[in-house]
Design a protein around this motif. Structure first.
Motif, PDB file in Angstrom:
ATOM      1  N   LEU A 120       3.285   9.683   6.151  1.00 24.78           N
ATOM      2  CA  LEU A 120       2.701  10.953   5.392  1.00 24.78           C
ATOM      3  C   LEU A 120       1.277  10.957   5.016  1.00 24.78           C
ATOM      4  CD1 LEU A 120       3.325  13.461   4.016  1.00 24.78           C
ATOM      5  CD2 LEU A 120       4.282  12.079   1.875  1.00 24.78           C
ATOM      6  N   ALA A 121       0.878   9.671   4.502  1.00 23.88           N
ATOM      7  CA  ALA A 121      -0.756   9.426   4.256  1.00 23.88           C
ATOM      8  C   ALA A 121      -1.483   9.855   5.340  1.00 23.88           C
ATOM      9  CB  ALA A 121      -0.945   8.130   3.700  1.00 23.88           C
ATOM     10  N   LYS A 122      -1.244   9.468   6.717  1.00 22.65           N
ATOM     11  CA  LYS A 122      -2.040   9.636   7.814  1.00 22.65           C
ATOM     12  C   LYS A 122      -2.180  11.121   8.067  1.00 22.65           C
ATOM     13  CE  LYS A 122      -1.140   5.145   9.829  1.00 22.65           C
ATOM     14  NZ  LYS A 122      -0.304   4.359  10.933  1.00 22.65           N
ATOM     15  N   THR A 123      -1.315  12.033   7.496  1.00 24.80           N
ATOM     16  CA  THR A 123      -1.649  13.332   7.703  1.00 24.80           C
ATOM     17  C   THR A 123      -2.805  13.908   6.764  1.00 24.80           C
ATOM     18  OG1 THR A 123      -0.182  13.866   5.852  1.00 24.80           O
ATOM     19  CG2 THR A 123       0.934  13.640   8.112  1.00 24.80           C
ATOM     20  N   GLY A 124      -3.452  13.229   5.738  1.00 22.10           N
ATOM     21  CA  GLY A 124      -4.250  13.522   4.856  1.00 22.10           C
ATOM     22  C   GLY A 124      -3.571  14.472   3.710  1.00 22.10           C
TER      23      GLY A 124
END
Length: 340
Positions: free
Chosen positions: A189-193
């Motif tokens: 989820l964090a890698k989506t920004g």
């Protein structure tokens, strides 16, 4: 496009590795109104007074009666039909991370309704079988291209996400009520920004790597789950059950969530207190007598553990992978250990 919502969600179809493919039996029959009333009477007697409400959930109060631990609005279920819940999976998806919430959502029963409140399905890059943790074989229901638009997304710990997966999460989250991660699914989820500038949590053994990799996200140690707008992150493993119960509460009120937990014989209370993971709130201290892995903060055995020497100090690791992660940027982990 009109999506036909089935009356009941089917069971997740899985097999054990090296065993013939079997389709799980259909969802357990819905209980009759009389059964529901009887069990509710027993539940109320055993649990005591419930903070029941079928209206919007404005906040979850701390057990000690202090100010609310979380401030989020309730969620409005559709007047008819089921709420579509997409479970995003890939190779190595951790079973309890998605099967725990799956069980919660499928066990919800609403008095007076004949259809299931939630429609559950799996989504992956392709519908080719994948291997989840422990060798479980899963045949995804949909691809990213043809999956029904979800109102809830569940992201378990899994393999490195593709660019297409990240874009699907970003696009779908524009219209979700909740996009939730469980365990190290928070990294996906964090890698989506989408989590940038927001608060989040993850598996306790991943606090340090998460903080280093995503310095713009406010990591909350000691949180069972964190809610921020339509995004939510749960701690490790069983924490996903609590976050799923919290989502049920936001849709249907405290009493329905309590009833769901009772039917599951789930006695955990973490879903009513997002700050209930305080055992992980403080970073553990590594000593010469009891060294900890500087990457995941887990116990290590110096006699057998991989090790590295950095600035005259020896560090021991849980795995060769953690050693390689440390060796790539040792100063970051040493500095993080001083701050966390």
């Amino acid at each position: 496009m009109i999506v036909v919502i089935p009356a009941k969600p089917r069971r997740l179809q899985v097999t054990r590795m090296n065993e013939p493919t079997n389709t799980m039996n259909g969802r357990r029959s819905l209980k009759t109104a009389a059964d529901f009333g009887l069990i509710m009477a027993i539940a109320l007697s055993a649990i005591g007074e419930l903070s029941a409400s079928s209206g919007p959930v404005e906040a979850t109060a701390s057990p000690d009666g202090n100010k609310p631990a979380v401030k989020v609005s309730g969620l409005k279920p559709p007047p008819q039909g089921s709420i579509p819940v997409a479970f995003l999976v890939s190779q190595g998806a951790v079973i309890i991370d998605f099967c725990g919430p799956w069980e919660v959502f499928q066990d919800v029963n609403i008095p007076g309704r004949s259809d299931a409140p939630f429609r559950l399905y799996t989504v992956a890059n392709t519908t080719a079988p994948i291997r989840a943790s422990g060798g479980m074989k899963i045949v995804p229901d949909y691809t990213l291209a043809n999956a029904p638009a979800p109102k809830v997304i569940v992201i378990p710990a899994q393999s490195e996400p593709s660019a297409a997966v990240l874009e699907w999460i970003r696009k779908s989250t524009k219209n979700t009520d909740v996009t939730m991660s469980v365990c190290t699914g928070a990294f996906v989820l964090a890698k989506t920004g989408l989590l940038s500038g927001k608060a989040a949590t993850t598996f306790h053994a991943a606090f340090r790597p998460f903080a280093i990799q995503f310095p713009d996200i406010r990591l909350k140690r000691g949180a069972r789950f964190v809610e921020d707008g339509n995004l939510a992150t749960a701690g490790g493993l069983s924490s996903g059950i609590d976050l799923a119960l919290r989502v049920v509460e936001r849709y249907y009120g405290r009493e329905i969530a309590q009833k769901t937990a009772y039917d599951m014989e789930y006695q955990g209370q973490g879903w009513m207190n997002p700050d209930s993971n305080q055992v992980y709130a403080e970073a553990r201290t590594s000593t010469d007598e009891h060294p900890l892995c500087p990457v995941c903060e887990m116990d290590v055995d110096p006699a057998t553990a991989p090790k590295s020497v950095y600035k005259g100090k020896t560090y021991y690791f849980c795995s060769q992978r953690d050693k390689e992660t440390f060796d790539a940027t040792p100063d970051k982990f040493v500095d993080a250990g001083k701050k966390l």
